[in-house]
Design an enzyme around this catalytic site. Sequence first.
Site, PDB file in Angstrom:
ATOM      1  N   LYS A  54      -0.001  -3.475  -0.592  1.00 47.88           N
ATOM      2  CA  LYS A  54      -1.699  -3.495  -0.371  1.00 47.88           C
ATOM      3  C   LYS A  54      -2.315  -3.223  -1.493  1.00 47.88           C
ATOM      4  O   LYS A  54      -3.705  -4.099  -1.630  1.00 47.88           O
ATOM      5  CB  LYS A  54      -1.767  -2.126   0.753  1.00 47.88           C
ATOM      6  CG  LYS A  54      -1.396  -2.226   2.116  1.00 47.88           C
ATOM      7  CD  LYS A  54      -1.168  -1.190   2.925  1.00 47.88           C
ATOM      8  CE  LYS A  54      -0.679  -1.300   4.095  1.00 47.88           C
ATOM      9  NZ  LYS A  54      -0.125  -0.143   4.993  1.00 47.88           N
ATOM     10  N   GLN A  98      -1.464   6.013   4.535  1.00 46.66           N
ATOM     11  CA  GLN A  98      -0.142   5.369   5.183  1.00 46.66           C
ATOM     12  C   GLN A  98       0.586   6.305   5.852  1.00 46.66           C
ATOM     13  O   GLN A  98       0.899   7.484   5.513  1.00 46.66           O
ATOM     14  CB  GLN A  98       0.625   5.058   3.649  1.00 46.66           C
ATOM     15  CG  GLN A  98       1.846   4.276   3.909  1.00 46.66           C
ATOM     16  CD  GLN A  98       1.663   2.830   4.497  1.00 46.66           C
ATOM     17  OE1 GLN A  98       0.616   2.131   4.099  1.00 46.66           O
ATOM     18  NE2 GLN A  98       2.413   2.425   5.704  1.00 46.66           N
ATOM     19  N   ASP A 121      -8.336   1.180   9.174  1.00 45.52           N
ATOM     20  CA  ASP A 121      -7.099   0.844   9.895  1.00 45.52           C
ATOM     21  C   ASP A 121      -7.631   0.806  11.454  1.00 45.52           C
ATOM     22  O   ASP A 121      -6.918   0.134  12.318  1.00 45.52           O
ATOM     23  CB  ASP A 121      -6.208   2.096   9.906  1.00 45.52           C
ATOM     24  CG  ASP A 121      -5.036   1.749   8.993  1.00 45.52           C
ATOM     25  OD1 ASP A 121      -4.683   0.647   8.911  1.00 45.52           O
ATOM     26  OD2 ASP A 121      -4.427   2.482   8.679  1.00 45.52           O
TER      27      ASP A 121
END
Length: 294
Positions: A54, A98, A121
């Site tokens: 990422k 994460q 997200d």
Amino acid sequence: MSTVILNGRELSQTLFEEQKKKVEDLVRLKGRPPGLAVVLVGQDPASETYVRNKRAACKKVGIHAPDINLPPDVPQAELVHRIDSLNRDPSIDGILVQLPLPSGLSKDEVLYRIDPDKDVDGFHPLNVGKMLIGLETLTPCTPTGIMTLLDRNGIRISGKNAVVLGRSLIVGKPMALLLMARDATVTVCHSRTANLQEETRRADIVVAAMGKPLMVTADFIKPGAVVIDVGISRTADGKLVGDVDYASVFPVASAITPVPGGVGPMTIATLLDNTIRAFCFREGIPLQPARKNA
Ligand code: NDP
């Protein structure tokens, strides 16, 4: 019938090029790049790989992505405090924590603490609610990336029967909502579904997101269906496989995603897109193109 391989890796490279140009324009306009904080807690090897990928993608397109690595025994209060300071940081437009978090930390408290405007997200209840009622918002990266993969390959969604295997908050449920918003007739299956094969055999589009390696075989698939494989599992000999038995399904499907190289890269490209969208929202720049959530 020739089967189209829905190549997410190739498409993600095209999207990165488009995003790089967009970021250059935004820097010219506002004097700073979009910023994404990817927070890694602990040293889980799979999480480390995801985070590295990422951050590398951010670098490629010019998104500011400071490393925020915290030890596995970070106290909950300190993690929450870090989120609060990222919420206040004007150079940060998106925050991603994460998952999974090390045991002992409350995932929900951390995720719900993220400013909804920086929730790239799309997991914050406010953004989930907005998606449900059809307001423009940040939507979860994996299902949103799948919609882009379908659209960019010219696959028609309206009026199709879609079957989603899995009902998680990360993939299955938002996938169903996004497909429904685009006028598909959607069935959601899960571990208690009575006859999975009967459901999938009616589908024009099958999205498999169960985490059950190679479970979807040719006899689950109607000839000509589009098959999207979200699953990622590792076999005993270390090979990455999806939920779909690619070799048997390939000759039956009209289009199929490979694993790896299908949905995974689209998830990262969408994360960057969400970061650019969060930047635009915060800076009062109209979102282009608008996404249809309902
Ligand atoms: P979850 O474990 O949260 O959810 C799995 C879902 O599958 C549940 O709804 C479960 O049903 C359902 N399920 C499990 N077994 C069966 C079965 N035998 N028949 C029908 N349904 C079943 O997983 P996630 O949604 O987080 O992830 C799913 C997969 O996708 C994993 O392999 C994950 O690694 C991968 N993934 C890949 C991403 C990518 O970018 N490529 C991103 C995110 C995930 P129930 O609700 O009844 O338990």
